[in-house]
Every structure is written in C-alpha cells, then in structure tokens.
Design an enzyme around this catalytic site. Sequence first.
Site, mmCIF file in Angstrom:
data_model
loop_
_atom_site.group_PDB
_atom_site.id
_atom_site.type_symbol
_atom_site.label_atom_id
_atom_site.label_comp_id
_atom_site.label_asym_id
_atom_site.label_seq_id
_atom_site.Cartn_x
_atom_site.Cartn_y
_atom_site.Cartn_z
ATOM 1 N N ILE A 18 14.762 0.371 13.562
ATOM 2 C CA ILE A 18 13.653 1.116 14.149
ATOM 3 C C ILE A 18 12.391 0.282 14.314
ATOM 4 O O ILE A 18 11.402 0.773 14.852
ATOM 5 C CB ILE A 18 13.339 2.380 13.313
ATOM 6 C CG1 ILE A 18 13.007 2.005 11.856
ATOM 7 C CG2 ILE A 18 14.487 3.365 13.365
ATOM 8 C CD1 ILE A 18 12.618 3.199 10.998
ATOM 9 N N GLY A 19 12.403 -0.953 13.855
ATOM 10 C CA GLY A 19 11.205 -1.769 14.026
ATOM 11 C C GLY A 19 11.411 -3.176 13.503
ATOM 12 O O GLY A 19 12.352 -3.456 12.760
ATOM 13 N N GLY A 21 8.925 -6.890 12.411
ATOM 14 C CA GLY A 21 7.600 -7.469 12.227
ATOM 15 C C GLY A 21 7.710 -8.951 11.951
ATOM 16 O O GLY A 21 8.783 -9.548 12.076
ATOM 17 N N GLY A 22 6.597 -9.546 11.575
ATOM 18 C CA GLY A 22 6.588 -10.976 11.337
ATOM 19 C C GLY A 22 7.417 -11.387 10.145
ATOM 20 O O GLY A 22 8.001 -12.464 10.123
ATOM 21 N N MET A 23 7.461 -10.520 9.109
ATOM 22 C CA MET A 23 8.152 -10.897 7.885
ATOM 23 C C MET A 23 9.394 -10.085 7.601
ATOM 24 O O MET A 23 10.167 -10.426 6.718
ATOM 25 C CB MET A 23 7.192 -10.749 6.693
ATOM 26 C CG MET A 23 6.074 -11.751 6.691
ATOM 27 S SD MET A 23 4.999 -11.546 5.271
ATOM 28 C CE MET A 23 4.269 -9.966 5.592
ATOM 29 N N VAL A 26 12.864 -3.352 9.957
ATOM 30 C CA VAL A 26 12.887 -2.019 9.357
ATOM 31 C C VAL A 26 14.051 -1.233 9.950
ATOM 32 O O VAL A 26 14.254 -1.215 11.165
ATOM 33 C CB VAL A 26 11.556 -1.266 9.613
ATOM 34 C CG1 VAL A 26 11.568 0.076 8.889
ATOM 35 C CG2 VAL A 26 10.379 -2.105 9.121
ATOM 36 N N LYS A 41 12.976 -1.648 4.481
ATOM 37 C CA LYS A 41 12.343 -2.857 5.009
ATOM 38 C C LYS A 41 13.056 -4.053 4.400
ATOM 39 O O LYS A 41 13.095 -4.209 3.183
ATOM 40 C CB LYS A 41 10.855 -2.869 4.670
ATOM 41 C CG LYS A 41 10.124 -4.101 5.181
ATOM 42 C CD LYS A 41 8.613 -3.902 5.179
ATOM 43 C CE LYS A 41 8.174 -2.935 6.247
ATOM 44 N NZ LYS A 41 6.717 -2.904 6.420
ATOM 45 N N ASP A 135 -4.415 -6.508 2.828
ATOM 46 C CA ASP A 135 -4.033 -6.684 4.240
ATOM 47 C C ASP A 135 -4.207 -5.364 4.995
ATOM 48 O O ASP A 135 -3.330 -4.960 5.749
ATOM 49 C CB ASP A 135 -2.583 -7.177 4.332
ATOM 50 C CG ASP A 135 -2.257 -7.712 5.721
ATOM 51 O OD1 ASP A 135 -3.199 -8.157 6.411
ATOM 52 O OD2 ASP A 135 -1.088 -7.681 6.110
#
Length: 710
Positions: A18-19, A21-23, A26, A41, A135
């Site tokens: 579903i997603g 990111g940089g790290m 998900v 995650k 962050d």
Amino acid sequence: MVKIGMMIGDRYEILEKIGTGGMSDVYKAKCHKLNRFVAIKVLKQEFSENANFVSKFRTEAQAAAGLMHPNIVNVYDVGEEDGIYYIVMELVEGITLKKYIEKKARLSFKEAVSIAIQVSMGIEAAHNNHIIHRDIKPQNIIISKDGKVKVTDFGIAKAATSNTITSNVMGSVHYTSPEQARGGYSDEKSDIYSLGITIFEMLTGRVPFNGETTVAIAIKHIQEELPSPKEFVPEIPASVEGIVMKCCQKSPDRRYQSMPEVIADLKQSLMNPEEAIVSNDPDMEAGTRPITDSERAQIKRRTTYHDRHEYEEREQPMRLRAEAEPVYEDEAEPEDEDDYDYNPRMENVTTFLALLAGVVICVIVVILAVKVFGDRDRVIDKESSSPLISAEEETPTPSPEIKYVKMPEVKGKGVEEARNELKDLGIESEVEYQESDDVEMGKVISADAEAGADVEVGSKVRLTASAGVQGALVPSVTGMSFDEAKNKLTAEGFTVTREEASSNDVEEGKVISQVPAAQTKVAKGTNITVIVSQGKEKVRVPNLLGLTEADARVEAQEAGLRIENVSYENSDEQGEGKIFYQSYSKGSYVDPDTAIDIKVSSGPKPNTYKCNASILAPSVEEAPDYAAGTEVAIKLVTDDGHTLLETRTASFPQAANYYGLTASAGTITMTYTVTIQGEPVTDPETGETTTPEPVTEERSFTRRIEFVEE
C-alpha cells in the site's frame, strides 16, 4: 523478500503493498491471531544490512510500541524474520498531510489549527513517555477517512537521525531545527520547531526555506530569519502568525517550552483569532548572526561523514549529505584555533573515559559495601527495598517474595507528576486520553487501581487523563443535499470534505452519513467528512489473481459478477492453472452482473534461443573429395524437429539467422556430388583399352550447431 500471500511471524498474512518510502515499504496484512487488519512497515535491504541502524530501530520501535493515543499511529509489534525487520502498526485508511496540502494548495487557518492541535496532542503523549520524534513533517502525519489526525514513524525517526541519511531518503531538511542542522543536541523543543514549519506549510502551501542542496537549506535554518506566513497569505490571523513565529525561534529557549503551551495557544487562537496571544520578551531578542566559514565547513563535512562506530545510547547528531555540493580538501579555508570543530573520534574518547570513570566508582562502592556488611550476600533495606550486592555476586539475585505498595492518590495530578510518583514506588504506568469538560487538560481523571489499594511492585497501572474540551457539537446533516449540508456546517465554524458512496436507500445527491457523527463534540474548525449518495450500490470486484478458474467463478458469482472470456497463456507471474490477469482491477466498483475476462497461466514462458551462424563450405576433414564450386545441398534441423533451412548453393559462407527457437541446438546436413572416373580396362585377347563412363555419387556429412539463449 516480502511477497504477497506470505506469512510473517506465524500470524501476519501479507495482503497487498500500500505504500513505499525512502527507508521502508508498507504492506496491508491480516493478523490471524486477533483477526484484524494491520499495516506492516518493512525496512528496505540497505537499512536491514546496517547493524547500527537496526539496533537503534529496534530500540526506538519497542519504545514507541508503549505509546497508546488517539493521535498516534499505534505500534503493535516489532520483529525480525529471515533478515526482514518489520514494525506492525495500526492500519489507518487515509492520506498524508503532505498529499492533503498538495491537493488543497493550502488550508484555511481554522483547518490548519485544528490539525495542529491533534498533531500536538500526539506529540505531547510521546514527550510524556520521554520519546522525541525528531522527524515531524507532513509526510509523517496521516489524516484518516473519519477526520482523525495521527502522527506516525516514531520508531524510525530517531534511528534515522543516528545514521547518515541523504535528502532523497529522509527529505526532512526542510523541517529540521537549527540545532539538528548544526549536529547539536535535540530535545522536545526540536519537535516544536518542526511542528511550526509544518503549520507554516499548511497555512501557505509552501515551506519557508528552499535551496538546491540540503546544505543550503540547513544553512538557511541556522542563519536566516523565518519569513512571516502573512507575507504569503495576508489574511492569516495575528494569533496564528505569532504561534508559528514562536515555534520557529532559532534559540530553543525562546520557543514554547512544552507541547501543552502550544496546545493552549492553538485553542485560544480558534476562539480569538485576531488577539495577539503570543508575547515576545524584548530581553530575549537575539539577532541572527551570519554563519562562519568554519561552521559551513563543519556542516559540509558531516554530509560525507559515515557513522562507523557502534550504536551509543546517547543522542547522535543528524548528518546531512549534499551530493550536489562536495567539499574538497584544497577548497577548505584554514580555521581559527578558537573555532569549534566537530571531531567524532575525540567525542568517542570522551565518552569512553566517562564510562571508565563510572565503572571505577561502581567498583569502589561494591568494595565499601563488602567491608561494611561482611560476608552477607545481600542486605535489603526494608524501607527502600533496595538490594546491596556483595563482592562475590556479579548480579543481584531477585527476591522470591512478591512486594506490594499502597496505591497513591493520583486523581487531579498532572500526568507526568503521577507517573513519576508511581515509578518511584516501582509501579509501571500507561496513559490513555479522553475528552473532558470538567477536568483540566493533562490532569489525571482516574486510575484502574483505587487509592490505598495494595499494588504489586512491577505491575502496570492504566491512567485515564483529560484531553481537554474539544469545542462545539457537530450538527446533523444526513438527508440533506451536499450544498445544504456544507452551508450548515460552515455556518457552525467547521470545514467540509465531500466523499461519495453507493446506497440502495438514500436518494442520489443526498447525505448518507457524516464523520464525526452528529452531536459529537469537536474543536471549531474541525474538518467534517460528508458521505453523499451515488445512487444504487455497485459491486466490488474481488481479487481473482492466483486462483484457479473454478475458484474464480465461485468468487465472481458470490460477488454478483460472472466470468466470461477465458484465455490460456504462458506466464511467469503465476503457476500453471492460476489466474494472472483480470479485466477489472481488484477493489474497483462495477455494475452487478458485469462480465470479467481472465487469463490463466499455462506455466512459465519457455526459454527461447537464437541462431546467428555463417555456414562455411565443406572442409577437407569433412569432405576430402569435395571440389570447390560444387553445388551443396544444405539442411538445418533443430533438435526438436523443426527445419530452419533447406537450400542448394555453391556460394559460401551461407547466412542462417533465426530467432524464437525452442531447442538449444541443431544439426546441419550437407550433401554434395562426386564424379568418379573409372579405371581403363585392357582386353587381353585384342589388347584394346577402353575407359568406362564416369559415375556420379552423392555424399553427405553433418555438423552440430549450438544456439544462443535469448
């Protein structure tokens, strides 16, 4: 590698991605033990292979798992399996604040303040548990479909700041505080600065500082004054402008000192938007000084410095790497001796000496304890219940007796005060918040253990604390047209978002439901989601991928659909007999009885080969009696029986180019003719010599040829 359908931790079934990111990536998953959907995650491989990062990640994620608050994406579990490091979190259906801002260009001040209050309450809960996010940015804030605002990524934030992170991974330099940009110590007030930048972006639709490199942006955070949001949106109220400017002061001492202060001013700004609720102390005024060349060089050096040391428990500075702006030794200017120069090795030496001094002090204390108490292994002070360790023991032996203490009265006390009091007695605690009109925000409403009751040392007590008064009652708009509903809600001081859904009962264009529900008490300016009827309900397309044709027909029939055209093709995506294509994507909505076309795998695509050869004339070894220029019949047949070439030629070399072959080799058969002259024969009676007519013969030989895999 995570794949759809696999099980993690013997309980989490991966359903879909579903997603990303940089790290991390998900995934949506189902927890089979608790029968609920969760978000997992998973750290990307480059971070999973970094031992320092993984150690920090696990420590912080486990700490975040203790947080339970309505404005935090709750962490349920942390684990590792076959090199896959993962966090199991609450599944929140919604979008990030970053995408929400991009969608709306900028938010009204009421909506921005309402979101900021909820974000602040989530951050406050973390600070109360001694967790600093480090962050805070719109990408780490999620707005759910029911209008709830939740802060996420507590587990990754601190781990990331302790390692070298490039801007394309974190993207956080736009929101970083000056002390983080310098590589200094960061605390709760760093989160407050980042929150102020986030509010600025909500109000204006842009970040205050931008630049071509991360270093350029970091220097602006350190050196340049924050522009007023009113420069970009003049109608922003003075109270909101003051809050943003105070959150984003360069000096941490001039910012808000705690999240409750921020929340109080945000709520006040909703009630009195034009009132100047933030005062600036002239004695605290401090102009911005230009950044020195040595500081500039330090920042650039930190962008290329990689953390090669073991993870330390103390805060590690954030490092920014500016790939577009490298610094070479011959470019750096000499620094004055008095200028501070960041030296990681000296910092490690200092830390080691401090730890060594601590060990020496502990040894002295143990020796003194042995002398005072003799051969006794351990003495327990009845008043403090604190064991004294003898020199013979390396670790204290826990008492087998269960100890109890009296539960103190915590009702009406501040959350932090109550938790510290319980901690001093050896009692763990967790906090949940609920709205209250009677109890001041941040004060304890009740505990699940009565005052004066005996509580076991080491057990956990749940405290219920006040989240404060949340504003006005939401009016009911169900059954109205969208325009009527919007006018009624905006007149009450709320903002409105429209969503649509099918309904067999509610007329098209009328409101089916609303979130938050009618008569719910929420803050003024809260966004109300209104679900408007699209008319008759449509059918949701199920996921048929990976099913057999028979199972797919059952699934489609149960969903009110039907399978129509079925084709069979080779595919590497699914095993033989499994569906690898459906004409309507899963999760989409279509009319009942819609026909779906599917493709079923006939198995993996076979390997194919190519032939690019130049067939040479027969050699002496192959055909000693072949005469150059003689016509040759050539036939090329693959090992699986396909004839590729069949021709006659006297011209060599002969080209043979073929593609998409299913065999890996073949055989060339070459046939040529030879004329044999008979030997002269002498008649013994007459002595006459005769020469027989020449005889023509066909001769053949073969060659093997290997094809190349495509």
